[in-house]
Write an enzyme that holds these catalytic residues in place. Sequence first.
Site, PDB file in Angstrom:
ATOM      1  N   ASP A  30       0.851  -1.192   0.000  1.00  0.00           N
ATOM      2  CA  ASP A  30       0.000   0.000   0.000  1.00  0.00           C
ATOM      3  C   ASP A  30       0.889   1.244   0.000  1.00  0.00           C
ATOM      4  O   ASP A  30       1.873   1.332   0.742  1.00  0.00           O
ATOM      5  CB  ASP A  30      -0.925  -0.008   1.223  1.00  0.00           C
ATOM      6  CG  ASP A  30      -2.073   0.971   1.075  1.00  0.00           C
ATOM      7  OD1 ASP A  30      -3.229   0.526   0.988  1.00  0.00           O
ATOM      8  OD2 ASP A  30      -1.807   2.195   1.048  1.00  0.00           O
ATOM      9  N   ILE A  31       0.515   2.221  -0.812  1.00  0.00           N
ATOM     10  CA  ILE A  31       1.320   3.446  -0.956  1.00  0.00           C
ATOM     11  C   ILE A  31       1.271   4.307   0.310  1.00  0.00           C
ATOM     12  O   ILE A  31       2.165   5.130   0.533  1.00  0.00           O
ATOM     13  CB  ILE A  31       0.815   4.242  -2.190  1.00  0.00           C
ATOM     14  CG1 ILE A  31       1.880   5.174  -2.736  1.00  0.00           C
ATOM     15  CG2 ILE A  31      -0.466   4.999  -1.882  1.00  0.00           C
ATOM     16  CD1 ILE A  31       1.532   5.754  -4.097  1.00  0.00           C
ATOM     17  N   ASN A  87     -12.990  -3.044   2.348  1.00  0.00           N
ATOM     18  CA  ASN A  87     -13.894  -1.898   2.470  1.00  0.00           C
ATOM     19  C   ASN A  87     -14.821  -1.877   1.267  1.00  0.00           C
ATOM     20  O   ASN A  87     -14.386  -2.097   0.130  1.00  0.00           O
ATOM     21  CB  ASN A  87     -13.083  -0.597   2.527  1.00  0.00           C
ATOM     22  CG  ASN A  87     -12.218  -0.518   3.770  1.00  0.00           C
ATOM     23  OD1 ASN A  87     -12.620  -0.964   4.841  1.00  0.00           O
ATOM     24  ND2 ASN A  87     -11.020   0.029   3.627  1.00  0.00           N
ATOM     25  N   GLY A  93     -15.682   3.006   3.526  1.00  0.00           N
ATOM     26  CA  GLY A  93     -14.345   3.565   3.379  1.00  0.00           C
ATOM     27  C   GLY A  93     -13.632   3.146   2.108  1.00  0.00           C
ATOM     28  O   GLY A  93     -12.406   3.276   2.007  1.00  0.00           O
ATOM     29  N   GLN A  94     -14.382   2.664   1.118  1.00  0.00           N
ATOM     30  CA  GLN A  94     -13.743   2.253  -0.137  1.00  0.00           C
ATOM     31  C   GLN A  94     -13.429   3.478  -0.979  1.00  0.00           C
ATOM     32  O   GLN A  94     -14.325   4.256  -1.317  1.00  0.00           O
ATOM     33  CB  GLN A  94     -14.656   1.298  -0.922  1.00  0.00           C
ATOM     34  CG  GLN A  94     -13.993   0.769  -2.187  1.00  0.00           C
ATOM     35  CD  GLN A  94     -14.855  -0.234  -2.948  1.00  0.00           C
ATOM     36  OE1 GLN A  94     -16.027  -0.442  -2.616  1.00  0.00           O
ATOM     37  NE2 GLN A  94     -14.278  -0.854  -3.953  1.00  0.00           N
ATOM     38  N   HIS A 100     -10.291  -5.090  -3.503  1.00  0.00           N
ATOM     39  CA  HIS A 100      -8.962  -5.330  -2.930  1.00  0.00           C
ATOM     40  C   HIS A 100      -9.092  -5.780  -1.495  1.00  0.00           C
ATOM     41  O   HIS A 100     -10.022  -5.394  -0.780  1.00  0.00           O
ATOM     42  CB  HIS A 100      -8.072  -4.084  -3.032  1.00  0.00           C
ATOM     43  CG  HIS A 100      -8.699  -2.828  -2.516  1.00  0.00           C
ATOM     44  ND1 HIS A 100      -9.623  -2.101  -3.245  1.00  0.00           N
ATOM     45  CD2 HIS A 100      -8.551  -2.168  -1.339  1.00  0.00           C
ATOM     46  CE1 HIS A 100      -9.998  -1.052  -2.549  1.00  0.00           C
ATOM     47  NE2 HIS A 100      -9.370  -1.071  -1.376  1.00  0.00           N
ATOM     48  N   HIS A 102      -7.084  -5.760   2.024  1.00  0.00           N
ATOM     49  CA  HIS A 102      -5.963  -5.226   2.797  1.00  0.00           C
ATOM     50  C   HIS A 102      -5.436  -6.337   3.710  1.00  0.00           C
ATOM     51  O   HIS A 102      -6.227  -7.025   4.382  1.00  0.00           O
ATOM     52  CB  HIS A 102      -6.423  -4.083   3.710  1.00  0.00           C
ATOM     53  CG  HIS A 102      -6.924  -2.856   3.009  1.00  0.00           C
ATOM     54  ND1 HIS A 102      -6.149  -1.724   2.839  1.00  0.00           N
ATOM     55  CD2 HIS A 102      -8.123  -2.572   2.447  1.00  0.00           C
ATOM     56  CE1 HIS A 102      -6.858  -0.794   2.204  1.00  0.00           C
ATOM     57  NE2 HIS A 102      -8.062  -1.283   1.960  1.00  0.00           N
TER      58      HIS A 102
HETATM   59  P1  AMP Z   1      -9.702   1.536   0.238  1.00  0.00           P
HETATM   60  O1  AMP Z   1      -9.783   2.815   1.022  1.00  0.00           O
HETATM   61  O2  AMP Z   1     -10.139   0.320   0.977  1.00  0.00           O
HETATM   62  O3  AMP Z   1     -10.380   1.669  -1.119  1.00  0.00           O
HETATM   63  O4  AMP Z   1      -8.163   1.281  -0.014  1.00  0.00           O
HETATM   64  C1  AMP Z   1      -7.466   1.806  -1.108  1.00  0.00           C
HETATM   65  C2  AMP Z   1      -6.008   1.711  -0.752  1.00  0.00           C
HETATM   66  O5  AMP Z   1      -5.255   1.845  -1.931  1.00  0.00           O
HETATM   67  C3  AMP Z   1      -5.537   2.792   0.214  1.00  0.00           C
HETATM   68  O6  AMP Z   1      -5.002   2.174   1.383  1.00  0.00           O
HETATM   69  C4  AMP Z   1      -4.483   3.546  -0.589  1.00  0.00           C
HETATM   70  O7  AMP Z   1      -3.396   3.955   0.202  1.00  0.00           O
HETATM   71  C5  AMP Z   1      -4.073   2.517  -1.617  1.00  0.00           C
HETATM   72  N1  AMP Z   1      -3.564   3.040  -2.870  1.00  0.00           N
HETATM   73  C6  AMP Z   1      -4.126   3.993  -3.656  1.00  0.00           C
HETATM   74  N2  AMP Z   1      -3.365   4.205  -4.752  1.00  0.00           N
HETATM   75  C7  AMP Z   1      -2.312   3.341  -4.662  1.00  0.00           C
HETATM   76  C8  AMP Z   1      -1.164   3.079  -5.478  1.00  0.00           C
HETATM   77  N3  AMP Z   1      -0.962   3.722  -6.631  1.00  0.00           N
HETATM   78  N4  AMP Z   1      -0.284   2.127  -5.065  1.00  0.00           N
HETATM   79  C9  AMP Z   1      -0.488   1.472  -3.901  1.00  0.00           C
HETATM   80  N5  AMP Z   1      -1.552   1.670  -3.084  1.00  0.00           N
HETATM   81  C10 AMP Z   1      -2.444   2.600  -3.458  1.00  0.00           C
END
Ligand code: AMP
Length: 114
Positions: A30-31, A87, A93-94, A100, A102
Amino acid sequence: MSECVFCRIVAGEIPSDIIYEDDTVLAFKDINPQAPVHLLLIPKDHIPSLLELTEADRGLLAHIFAVIQQLAREYELDKKGFRTVINTGDEGGQTVHHLHFHLLGGRFMQWPPG
Ligand code: AMP
Ligand code: ZN
Protein backbone atom coordinates in the site's frame (compact mmCIF):
# COMPACT_ATOMS: atom_id res chain seq x y z
CA MET A 1 -6.34 3.47 -21.09
CA SER A 2 -8.22 2.43 -17.93
CA GLU A 3 -9.15 5.08 -15.39
CA CYS A 4 -8.96 2.50 -12.62
CA VAL A 5 -5.71 2.94 -10.70
CA PHE A 6 -5.46 -0.76 -9.83
CA CYS A 7 -6.12 -1.84 -13.44
CA ARG A 8 -3.31 0.53 -14.39
CA ILE A 9 -1.02 -1.13 -11.84
CA VAL A 10 -1.96 -4.54 -13.32
CA ALA A 11 -1.13 -3.18 -16.79
CA GLY A 12 2.22 -1.81 -15.58
CA GLU A 13 1.19 1.76 -16.40
CA ILE A 14 1.69 2.91 -12.80
CA PRO A 15 4.70 1.78 -10.78
CA SER A 16 4.04 -0.23 -7.65
CA ASP A 17 5.96 -2.36 -5.20
CA ILE A 18 4.72 -5.76 -6.38
CA ILE A 19 5.42 -8.61 -3.98
CA TYR A 20 3.35 -11.41 -5.53
CA GLU A 21 1.90 -12.09 -8.96
CA ASP A 22 0.25 -14.98 -10.77
CA ASP A 23 -2.27 -15.36 -13.58
CA THR A 24 -5.23 -14.02 -11.61
CA VAL A 25 -3.91 -12.19 -8.53
CA LEU A 26 -1.53 -9.32 -7.83
CA ALA A 27 -0.25 -8.20 -4.43
CA PHE A 28 1.65 -4.98 -3.78
CA LYS A 29 2.55 -2.66 -0.92
CA ASP A 30 0.00 0.00 0.00
CA ILE A 31 1.32 3.45 -0.96
CA ASN A 32 0.08 4.87 2.37
CA PRO A 33 0.75 2.10 4.90
CA GLN A 34 -1.36 2.01 8.06
CA ALA A 35 0.76 -0.66 9.75
CA PRO A 36 4.36 -1.98 9.52
CA VAL A 37 3.03 -4.50 6.99
CA HIS A 38 0.26 -3.21 4.72
CA LEU A 39 -0.27 -5.20 1.55
CA LEU A 40 -3.07 -5.05 -1.00
CA LEU A 41 -4.23 -8.13 -2.88
CA ILE A 42 -6.36 -7.69 -5.97
CA PRO A 43 -7.89 -9.84 -8.68
CA LYS A 44 -6.29 -8.86 -11.98
CA ASP A 45 -9.75 -8.66 -13.52
CA HIS A 46 -11.67 -5.49 -12.74
CA ILE A 47 -14.32 -6.32 -10.14
CA PRO A 48 -15.60 -3.01 -8.66
CA SER A 49 -16.38 -4.28 -5.16
CA LEU A 50 -17.43 -7.20 -2.99
CA LEU A 51 -21.00 -6.55 -4.14
CA GLU A 52 -20.22 -7.68 -7.68
CA LEU A 53 -18.80 -11.05 -6.61
CA THR A 54 -20.80 -14.10 -7.64
CA GLU A 55 -20.71 -17.84 -7.03
CA ALA A 56 -18.59 -18.08 -10.17
CA ASP A 57 -15.81 -16.28 -8.28
CA ARG A 58 -15.54 -18.94 -5.57
CA GLY A 59 -12.31 -20.34 -7.07
CA LEU A 60 -10.78 -16.87 -7.30
CA LEU A 61 -11.73 -16.11 -3.70
CA ALA A 62 -10.33 -19.38 -2.37
CA HIS A 63 -7.13 -18.64 -4.27
CA ILE A 64 -6.88 -15.08 -2.88
CA PHE A 65 -7.21 -16.44 0.66
CA ALA A 66 -4.50 -19.01 -0.07
CA VAL A 67 -2.23 -16.15 -1.22
CA ILE A 68 -3.13 -14.20 1.93
CA GLN A 69 -2.04 -17.21 4.01
CA GLN A 70 1.21 -17.49 2.05
CA LEU A 71 2.05 -13.78 2.40
CA ALA A 72 1.09 -13.76 6.10
CA ARG A 73 3.65 -16.54 6.64
CA GLU A 74 6.28 -14.84 4.45
CA TYR A 75 5.93 -11.62 6.44
CA GLU A 76 5.93 -13.62 9.70
CA LEU A 77 2.48 -12.46 10.71
CA ASP A 78 1.07 -15.94 11.20
CA LYS A 79 2.22 -16.35 14.81
CA LYS A 80 1.10 -13.00 16.23
CA GLY A 81 -1.86 -12.42 13.93
CA PHE A 82 -2.94 -9.92 11.35
CA ARG A 83 -6.03 -8.24 9.97
CA THR A 84 -7.68 -8.71 6.58
CA VAL A 85 -10.07 -5.96 5.45
CA ILE A 86 -12.40 -5.40 2.51
CA ASN A 87 -13.89 -1.90 2.47
CA THR A 88 -17.09 -1.60 0.44
CA GLY A 89 -18.81 1.61 -0.66
CA ASP A 90 -18.61 5.13 0.74
CA GLU A 91 -19.49 4.42 4.36
CA GLY A 92 -17.28 1.33 4.25
CA GLY A 93 -14.34 3.56 3.38
CA GLN A 94 -13.74 2.25 -0.14
CA THR A 95 -11.73 4.79 -2.13
CA VAL A 96 -10.49 2.60 -4.99
CA HIS A 97 -13.31 0.91 -6.86
CA HIS A 98 -11.47 -2.26 -7.79
CA LEU A 99 -11.93 -5.08 -5.28
CA HIS A 100 -8.96 -5.33 -2.93
CA PHE A 101 -8.06 -7.12 0.26
CA HIS A 102 -5.96 -5.23 2.80
CA LEU A 103 -3.49 -7.40 4.71
CA LEU A 104 -2.33 -5.48 7.78
CA GLY A 105 0.06 -6.60 10.48
CA GLY A 106 3.08 -5.91 12.62
CA ARG A 107 1.22 -3.98 15.31
CA PHE A 108 -1.71 -4.56 17.65
CA MET A 109 -4.99 -3.82 15.90
CA GLN A 110 -7.78 -1.89 17.61
CA TRP A 111 -11.43 -2.88 17.65
CA PRO A 112 -13.83 -1.35 16.74
CA PRO A 113 -12.16 0.10 13.63
CA GLY A 114 -12.38 3.85 13.14
P1 AMP B 1 -9.70 1.54 0.24
O1 AMP B 1 -9.78 2.81 1.02
O2 AMP B 1 -10.14 0.32 0.98
O3 AMP B 1 -10.38 1.67 -1.12
O4 AMP B 1 -8.16 1.28 -0.01
C1 AMP B 1 -7.47 1.81 -1.11
C2 AMP B 1 -6.01 1.71 -0.75
O5 AMP B 1 -5.25 1.85 -1.93
C3 AMP B 1 -5.54 2.79 0.21
O6 AMP B 1 -5.00 2.17 1.38
C4 AMP B 1 -4.48 3.55 -0.59
O7 AMP B 1 -3.40 3.96 0.20
C5 AMP B 1 -4.07 2.52 -1.62
N1 AMP B 1 -3.56 3.04 -2.87
C6 AMP B 1 -4.13 3.99 -3.66
N2 AMP B 1 -3.37 4.21 -4.75
C7 AMP B 1 -2.31 3.34 -4.66
C8 AMP B 1 -1.16 3.08 -5.48
N3 AMP B 1 -0.96 3.72 -6.63
N4 AMP B 1 -0.28 2.13 -5.06
C9 AMP B 1 -0.49 1.47 -3.90
N5 AMP B 1 -1.55 1.67 -3.08
C10 AMP B 1 -2.44 2.60 -3.46
ZN1 ZN C 1 -9.77 -1.93 -12.02
